[in-house]
Design a protein around this motif. Structure first.
Motif, mmCIF file in Angstrom:
data_model
loop_
_atom_site.group_PDB
_atom_site.id
_atom_site.type_symbol
_atom_site.label_atom_id
_atom_site.label_comp_id
_atom_site.label_asym_id
_atom_site.label_seq_id
_atom_site.Cartn_x
_atom_site.Cartn_y
_atom_site.Cartn_z
ATOM 1 N N PRO A 27 0.571 -1.158 -0.401
ATOM 2 C CA PRO A 27 0.227 -0.239 -0.227
ATOM 3 C C PRO A 27 0.510 1.189 -0.162
ATOM 4 C CG PRO A 27 -0.440 -1.536 1.040
ATOM 5 C CD PRO A 27 0.413 -2.252 1.214
ATOM 6 N N TRP A 28 0.547 2.250 -0.102
ATOM 7 C CA TRP A 28 1.566 3.256 -0.228
ATOM 8 C C TRP A 28 0.026 4.529 0.142
ATOM 9 C CZ3 TRP A 28 6.313 4.723 -3.292
ATOM 10 C CH2 TRP A 28 6.049 5.673 -3.325
ATOM 11 N N ASP A 29 1.068 4.455 1.764
ATOM 12 C CA ASP A 29 -0.160 4.239 2.297
ATOM 13 C C ASP A 29 0.550 6.386 3.473
ATOM 14 O OD1 ASP A 29 0.804 2.103 4.432
ATOM 15 O OD2 ASP A 29 1.789 4.505 5.202
ATOM 16 N N GLY A 30 -0.535 6.792 4.235
ATOM 17 C CA GLY A 30 -0.155 8.234 4.827
ATOM 18 C C GLY A 30 -0.030 8.981 4.136
ATOM 19 N N VAL A 31 -0.463 9.055 3.068
ATOM 20 C CA VAL A 31 -0.822 10.591 2.384
ATOM 21 C C VAL A 31 -1.788 11.350 3.381
ATOM 22 C CG1 VAL A 31 -1.661 11.083 0.659
ATOM 23 C CG2 VAL A 31 -0.154 9.888 0.351
ATOM 24 N N ARG A 32 -0.635 12.484 3.869
ATOM 25 C CA ARG A 32 -2.208 12.936 4.073
ATOM 26 C C ARG A 32 -2.575 15.072 3.658
ATOM 27 N NH1 ARG A 32 -3.442 8.846 5.862
ATOM 28 N NH2 ARG A 32 -2.869 8.307 7.362
ATOM 29 N N ASN A 33 -3.021 14.903 2.616
ATOM 30 C CA ASN A 33 -2.584 16.151 2.176
ATOM 31 C C ASN A 33 -4.263 16.105 1.002
ATOM 32 O OD1 ASN A 33 -2.224 17.368 -1.293
ATOM 33 N ND2 ASN A 33 -1.362 18.943 0.446
ATOM 34 N N TYR A 34 -4.993 16.543 0.728
ATOM 35 C CA TYR A 34 -5.873 16.892 0.784
ATOM 36 C C TYR A 34 -6.263 16.752 -0.991
ATOM 37 C CZ TYR A 34 -8.681 17.520 5.219
ATOM 38 O OH TYR A 34 -8.856 17.964 5.888
ATOM 39 N N GLN A 35 -5.285 17.500 -2.094
ATOM 40 C CA GLN A 35 -4.320 17.558 -3.171
ATOM 41 C C GLN A 35 -4.416 16.442 -3.717
ATOM 42 O OE1 GLN A 35 -3.199 20.865 -4.227
ATOM 43 N NE2 GLN A 35 -3.663 20.874 -6.098
ATOM 44 N N ALA A 36 -3.647 15.951 -2.665
ATOM 45 C CA ALA A 36 -3.239 14.354 -3.345
ATOM 46 C C ALA A 36 -3.966 12.822 -2.655
ATOM 47 C CB ALA A 36 -1.860 14.601 -2.437
ATOM 48 N N ARG A 37 -5.237 13.244 -1.772
ATOM 49 C CA ARG A 37 -5.598 11.989 -1.498
ATOM 50 C C ARG A 37 -7.350 12.136 -2.776
ATOM 51 N NH1 ARG A 37 -11.107 12.940 1.768
ATOM 52 N NH2 ARG A 37 -11.190 14.804 0.349
ATOM 53 N N ASN A 38 -7.326 13.611 -3.379
ATOM 54 C CA ASN A 38 -8.393 14.006 -4.224
ATOM 55 C C ASN A 38 -7.907 12.462 -5.390
ATOM 56 O OD1 ASN A 38 -10.082 14.846 -1.937
ATOM 57 N ND2 ASN A 38 -9.373 17.107 -3.695
ATOM 58 N N MET A 39 -6.758 12.880 -5.863
ATOM 59 C CA MET A 39 -5.890 12.036 -6.939
ATOM 60 C C MET A 39 -6.007 10.412 -6.623
ATOM 61 S SD MET A 39 -3.029 14.104 -8.239
ATOM 62 C CE MET A 39 -2.522 15.509 -6.638
ATOM 63 N N LEU A 40 -5.941 10.271 -5.225
ATOM 64 C CA LEU A 40 -5.362 8.628 -4.583
ATOM 65 C C LEU A 40 -7.090 8.230 -4.799
ATOM 66 C CD1 LEU A 40 -3.351 9.020 -2.148
ATOM 67 C CD2 LEU A 40 -3.013 7.757 -4.299
ATOM 68 N N ARG A 41 -8.166 9.039 -4.647
ATOM 69 C CA ARG A 41 -9.253 8.261 -4.661
ATOM 70 C C ARG A 41 -9.405 7.790 -6.075
ATOM 71 N NH1 ARG A 41 -12.718 12.245 -1.100
ATOM 72 N NH2 ARG A 41 -12.955 12.973 -3.232
ATOM 73 N N ASP A 42 -10.027 8.831 -6.222
ATOM 74 C CA ASP A 42 -10.497 9.600 -7.664
ATOM 75 C C ASP A 42 -10.050 9.467 -9.028
ATOM 76 O OD1 ASP A 42 -12.308 10.472 -5.982
ATOM 77 O OD2 ASP A 42 -11.620 12.745 -6.572
ATOM 78 N N GLN A 43 -8.709 9.298 -9.391
ATOM 79 C CA GLN A 43 -8.055 9.552 -10.104
ATOM 80 C C GLN A 43 -7.240 8.220 -10.557
ATOM 81 O OE1 GLN A 43 -6.686 13.220 -11.553
ATOM 82 N NE2 GLN A 43 -7.864 14.360 -10.002
ATOM 83 N N PHE A 44 -6.840 7.616 -9.813
ATOM 84 C CA PHE A 44 -6.185 6.330 -9.875
ATOM 85 C C PHE A 44 -6.830 5.426 -10.360
ATOM 86 C CE2 PHE A 44 -1.271 6.585 -8.069
ATOM 87 C CZ PHE A 44 -1.713 7.889 -7.880
ATOM 88 N N THR A 45 -6.484 3.848 -11.243
ATOM 89 C CA THR A 45 -6.841 2.907 -11.518
ATOM 90 C C THR A 45 -6.072 2.270 -12.181
ATOM 91 O OG1 THR A 45 -6.678 4.004 -14.214
ATOM 92 C CG2 THR A 45 -8.738 4.855 -12.394
ATOM 93 N N ILE A 46 -6.476 0.761 -12.048
ATOM 94 C CA ILE A 46 -5.340 0.125 -11.798
ATOM 95 C C ILE A 46 -4.892 -0.218 -13.405
ATOM 96 C CG2 ILE A 46 -5.193 -2.588 -12.781
ATOM 97 C CD1 ILE A 46 -7.524 -2.997 -10.061
ATOM 98 N N GLY A 47 -3.147 -0.365 -13.474
ATOM 99 C CA GLY A 47 -2.588 -0.285 -14.732
ATOM 100 C C GLY A 47 -1.770 1.364 -14.980
ATOM 101 N N ASP A 48 -2.223 2.297 -14.437
ATOM 102 C CA ASP A 48 -1.219 3.572 -14.429
ATOM 103 C C ASP A 48 -0.286 2.514 -13.623
ATOM 104 O OD1 ASP A 48 -3.795 5.212 -15.343
ATOM 105 O OD2 ASP A 48 -4.562 5.677 -12.916
ATOM 106 N N GLN A 49 0.840 3.487 -14.473
ATOM 107 C CA GLN A 49 2.450 3.759 -13.832
ATOM 108 C C GLN A 49 2.868 4.890 -13.283
ATOM 109 O OE1 GLN A 49 3.679 2.274 -17.678
ATOM 110 N NE2 GLN A 49 4.808 1.710 -16.794
ATOM 111 N N ALA A 50 3.879 4.996 -12.320
ATOM 112 C CA ALA A 50 3.776 5.872 -11.504
ATOM 113 C C ALA A 50 5.647 6.083 -11.689
ATOM 114 C CB ALA A 50 3.695 6.309 -10.167
ATOM 115 N N PHE A 51 6.768 6.953 -11.716
ATOM 116 C CA PHE A 51 7.804 7.543 -11.188
ATOM 117 C C PHE A 51 7.444 6.682 -9.665
ATOM 118 C CE2 PHE A 51 8.836 9.178 -15.192
ATOM 119 C CZ PHE A 51 8.952 8.529 -15.937
ATOM 120 N N PHE A 52 8.946 6.434 -8.815
ATOM 121 C CA PHE A 52 8.690 6.177 -7.293
ATOM 122 C C PHE A 52 9.836 7.384 -7.261
ATOM 123 C CE2 PHE A 52 9.102 3.019 -3.655
ATOM 124 C CZ PHE A 52 9.661 4.459 -3.070
ATOM 125 N N TYR A 53 9.980 8.486 -6.292
ATOM 126 C CA TYR A 53 10.779 8.998 -6.294
ATOM 127 C C TYR A 53 10.989 9.328 -4.796
ATOM 128 C CZ TYR A 53 11.999 14.207 -6.399
ATOM 129 O OH TYR A 53 13.694 15.383 -5.950
#
Length: 154
Positions: A27-53
């Motif tokens: 799990p990518w847990d611990g995000v406590r920022n509303y903007q980031a939360r909204n993206m995780l909740r509403d926009q992330f879908t299976i198959g998306d790709q991300a850079f690990f920074y």
DNA sequence: GCCAACGTTGGC
DNA sequence: GCCAACGTTGGC
């Protein structure tokens, strides 16, 4: 299919920790920022790709690629009083924070450093959110052209 | 709804 | 450890 960049402090959770996890998935847990939360909740879908920074470390930069293997769901660490990310205002009935699951796809042989990314700021990576002055958002979307260009640097 | 005070992020 | 930038909180 969308592209993202996700920041984490390696001293807390780095790419080595993800690599060591079962099935290289966590799990990518611990995000406590509303903007980031909204993206995780509403926009992330299976198959998306991300850079690990890796942030707040000796050499900040991109260290690999992860796949999103589970879309947004409530962050259970917010419900655990023992967890450092505990938030008493979040409840099972009304969860305030969300997370996704990611699986390590590629661990780069070298760090694509923030410094290196900045060298392309005025051209290939123009407008990249990470490079914006004062940007602190831990999750940012990437346009396809930026994704592909960064992949070409590896 | 404004805004000062405070807390956090994150590069350096 | 410093500090700029930004987000959040809470009094009014």
């Amino acid at each position: 299919m969308k592209y993202w960049l996700m920041k984490s402090e390696p001293s807390v959770f780095g790419i080595d920790a993800l690599s060591a996890a079962a099935k290289k998935t966590s799990p990518w847990d611990g995000v406590r920022n509303y903007q980031a939360r909204n993206m995780l909740r509403d926009q992330f879908t299976i198959g998306d790709q991300a850079f690990f920074y890796h942030s707040s470390c000796k050499e900040p930069g991109i260290v690999g690629i992860v796949n999103v293997v589970k879309a947004g769901y409530p962050d259970f660490t917010a419900l655990n009083p023992k967890d450092s990310h505990y938030d008493p205002t979040s409840t099972p009935e009304n969860p305030r924070w969300y997370m996704v699951d990611v699986c390590l796809k590629e661990h780069f042989k070298r760090v694509i450093s923030l410094d290196e990314l900045r060298r392309h700021e005025s051209k290939e990576l123009s407008g990249m959110l990470l490079l914006r002055r004062g940007n602190r958002l831990s999750i940012t979307p990437l346009v396809t052209a930026h994704w592909q260009f960064i992949v070409s640097l590896v």
